[in-house]
Design an enzyme around this catalytic site. Structure first.
Site, mmCIF file in Angstrom:
data_model
loop_
_atom_site.group_PDB
_atom_site.id
_atom_site.type_symbol
_atom_site.label_atom_id
_atom_site.label_comp_id
_atom_site.label_asym_id
_atom_site.label_seq_id
_atom_site.Cartn_x
_atom_site.Cartn_y
_atom_site.Cartn_z
ATOM 1 N N THR A 226 -17.302 8.152 3.206
ATOM 2 C CA THR A 226 -17.335 7.028 4.197
ATOM 3 C C THR A 226 -18.392 6.299 4.388
ATOM 4 O OG1 THR A 226 -16.622 6.757 6.457
ATOM 5 C CG2 THR A 226 -17.727 8.934 5.942
ATOM 6 N N ARG B 192 0.724 -1.344 -0.061
ATOM 7 C CA ARG B 192 0.022 0.018 0.057
ATOM 8 C C ARG B 192 0.794 1.173 0.039
ATOM 9 N NH1 ARG B 192 -4.096 -0.212 4.758
ATOM 10 N NH2 ARG B 192 -4.951 1.726 3.693
ATOM 11 N N HIS C 112 -6.911 7.743 11.910
ATOM 12 C CA HIS C 112 -6.460 6.165 11.934
ATOM 13 C C HIS C 112 -5.060 6.249 11.695
ATOM 14 C CE1 HIS C 112 -11.078 4.991 11.106
ATOM 15 N NE2 HIS C 112 -10.596 4.966 12.287
ATOM 16 N N VAL D 181 -5.428 6.885 5.625
ATOM 17 C CA VAL D 181 -4.153 6.963 6.028
ATOM 18 C C VAL D 181 -3.079 7.152 4.776
ATOM 19 C CG1 VAL D 181 -4.421 5.407 7.886
ATOM 20 C CG2 VAL D 181 -4.214 4.534 5.625
ATOM 21 N N ASP D 182 -3.636 7.695 3.842
ATOM 22 C CA ASP D 182 -2.883 7.883 2.776
ATOM 23 C C ASP D 182 -2.236 9.376 2.464
ATOM 24 O OD1 ASP D 182 -4.993 10.071 1.868
ATOM 25 O OD2 ASP D 182 -5.953 8.205 0.846
ATOM 26 N N ASN E 139 -21.598 11.435 -0.991
ATOM 27 C CA ASN E 139 -21.153 9.921 -1.237
ATOM 28 C C ASN E 139 -22.128 9.676 -2.652
ATOM 29 O OD1 ASN E 139 -20.900 7.136 -0.837
ATOM 30 N ND2 ASN E 139 -20.241 7.547 0.960
ATOM 31 N N CYS F 226 7.765 2.434 16.490
ATOM 32 C CA CYS F 226 8.589 1.436 16.951
ATOM 33 C C CYS F 226 7.652 0.531 18.122
ATOM 34 C CB CYS F 226 9.752 1.638 17.839
ATOM 35 S SG CYS F 226 10.784 0.297 18.737
HETATM 36 P P1 OAD Z 1 -15.206 2.192 3.074
HETATM 37 O O1 OAD Z 1 -14.534 1.475 2.103
HETATM 38 O O2 OAD Z 1 -15.928 1.695 4.156
HETATM 39 O O3 OAD Z 1 -16.311 3.289 2.312
HETATM 40 C C1 OAD Z 1 -16.015 4.156 1.219
HETATM 41 C C2 OAD Z 1 -17.231 5.075 1.143
HETATM 42 O O4 OAD Z 1 -17.044 5.943 -0.079
HETATM 43 C C3 OAD Z 1 -18.511 4.134 0.618
HETATM 44 O O5 OAD Z 1 -19.743 4.618 1.137
HETATM 45 C C4 OAD Z 1 -18.320 4.406 -0.956
HETATM 46 O O6 OAD Z 1 -19.847 4.510 -1.736
HETATM 47 C C5 OAD Z 1 -17.820 5.765 -1.042
HETATM 48 N N1 OAD Z 1 -17.378 6.314 -2.673
HETATM 49 C C6 OAD Z 1 -16.781 5.697 -3.026
HETATM 50 N N2 OAD Z 1 -16.096 6.148 -4.313
HETATM 51 C C7 OAD Z 1 -16.616 7.625 -4.088
HETATM 52 C C8 OAD Z 1 -16.333 8.654 -4.717
HETATM 53 N N3 OAD Z 1 -15.551 8.892 -5.807
HETATM 54 N N4 OAD Z 1 -16.885 9.719 -4.004
HETATM 55 C C9 OAD Z 1 -17.536 9.777 -3.003
HETATM 56 N N5 OAD Z 1 -17.740 8.764 -2.401
HETATM 57 C C10 OAD Z 1 -17.142 7.514 -2.956
HETATM 58 O O7 OAD Z 1 -14.280 3.591 3.598
HETATM 59 P P2 OAD Z 1 -14.251 4.168 4.944
HETATM 60 O O8 OAD Z 1 -15.652 4.442 5.081
HETATM 61 O O9 OAD Z 1 -13.113 5.291 4.783
HETATM 62 O O10 OAD Z 1 -10.007 1.810 9.221
HETATM 63 O O11 OAD Z 1 -13.724 3.107 5.948
HETATM 64 C C11 OAD Z 1 -13.586 3.402 7.279
HETATM 65 C C12 OAD Z 1 -12.485 2.602 8.000
HETATM 66 O O12 OAD Z 1 -12.716 1.286 7.760
HETATM 67 C C13 OAD Z 1 -11.284 2.888 7.400
HETATM 68 O O13 OAD Z 1 -10.541 3.950 7.966
HETATM 69 C C14 OAD Z 1 -10.407 1.648 7.718
HETATM 70 C C15 OAD Z 1 -11.505 0.584 7.431
HETATM 71 O O14 OAD Z 1 -11.318 -0.536 8.026
HETATM 72 C C16 OAD Z 1 -8.845 1.194 9.601
HETATM 73 O O15 OAD Z 1 -8.305 0.520 9.023
HETATM 74 C C17 OAD Z 1 -8.976 1.452 11.122
#
Ligand code: OAD
Length: 251
Positions: free
Chosen positions: A196, A76, A127, A111-112, A221, A135
């Site tokens: 999200t 990644r 996150h 985290v990017d 979204n 470490c």
């Molecule tokens: P998800 O993969 O759960 O959700 C991504 C969201 O982005 C979904 O609701 C999609 O519909 C939306 N989406 C995709 N492409 C898009 C675009 N071009 N414009 C707008 N929306 C779009 O990712 P997160 O919600 O970030 O945590 O996940 C939350 C956490 O779960 C992450 O930080 C990570 C993961 O496990 C850890 O690793 C602790």
């Protein structure tokens, strides 16, 4: 009414909310980076489809097989070297400049590092970051960017194993960062939630905290989420298009 007119009306309503808010909090998730070419977590082609969370993103996994975990994170990190912020990230930089840093808090679950790469200054990384290592012995944190690291990198000070400075499942969020995010959610009049799925806590709870304290909630979204039924304005579309349009309509 045509769908385009509905979207235009919703954009205007959202722009008016943003314009009249004294303080704004923004929370982003993986969706904002999708148009930069980064995979989101859930759904088809998502990171968690190809990898079991329990195998690569928990402290137990790291104890069991640190080299497997590092291979996942190193892939990644290498991928990050090939991507750039997109118009969605840039629009949030414009918003920060327009409002002034004291009136906006940008909270990200990502985290990017792409918000910082775009030029946003006050970023709360809930996150952690793939660009840092920590470490597992002495706790020392270092910026290592996307430089290539071995499968079992060690601390230059104490020789213990390094780990990515990210939050894994079953781990707490960094306390200081979380406190600042909570305080921003409590005191904003507009909470903008972008890309999200709003299912991972405690981050998702900030949406409801803000709403319960009287903030208007705007969601951007491409699809409906857990939070969609609770928001004031739902802007359905890609953040790389919707965010610049929204900021333009604030003028
Ligand atoms: P998800 O993969 O759960 O959700 C991504 C969201 O982005 C979904 O609701 C999609 O519909 C939306 N989406 C995709 N492409 C898009 C675009 N071009 N414009 C707008 N929306 C779009 O990712 P997160 O919600 O970030 O945590 O996940 C939350 C956490 O779960 C992450 O930080 C990570 C993961 O496990 C850890 O690793 C602790």
């Amino acid at each position: 009414m045509h769908q385009n007119e509905t979207i235009a009306d919703d954009l205007d309503r959202a722009a008016a909310i943003l314009r009249t808010a004294r303080n704004v909090a923004v929370m982003t998730g993986a969706g904002i980076s999708a148009e930069s070419g980064l995979a989101t977590f859930r759904g088809a082609g998502g990171l968690w489809e190809g990898h079991a969370v329990e195998e690569v993103a928990t402290p137990q996994a790291f104890r069991r097989d640190p080299s497997l975990v590092w291979r996942f994170y190193n892939a990644r990190r290498a991928n990050l070297a090939t991507v750039k912020p997109n118009p969605g990230h840039h629009a949030l930089v414009t918003l920060e400049k327009r409002l002034g840093e004291d009136r906006i808090t940008l909270i990200t679950q990502n985290v990017d590092g792409l918000h910082k790469a775009a030029g946003s200054r006050g970023v709360l990384e809930l996150h952690g970051s793939l660009l840092r290592v920590r470490c597992s012995g002495c706790g020392r944190i270092e910026e290592r960017g996307t430089e290539s690291l071995p499968d079992l990198p060690r601390c230059s000070e104490c020789q213990e194993l390094l780990r990515p400075d990210v939050v894994w499942f079953h781990e707490a969020l960094p306390e200081d960062v979380w406190q600042k995010a909570e305080s921003a959610a409590r005191s904003c009049q507009c909470f903008l939630v972008v890309g999200t799925s709003a299912i991972v806590y405690p981050a998702a709870g900030l949406i409801y905290l803000a709403r319960d304290r009287g903030a208007k909630v705007i969601e951007i979204n491409i699809a409906a989420t857990e939070a969609s039924g609770e928001v004031d304005v739902s802007l359905r579309g890609p953040s790389g298009t919707i965010l610049p349009e929204l900021i333009k309509r604030m003028e």
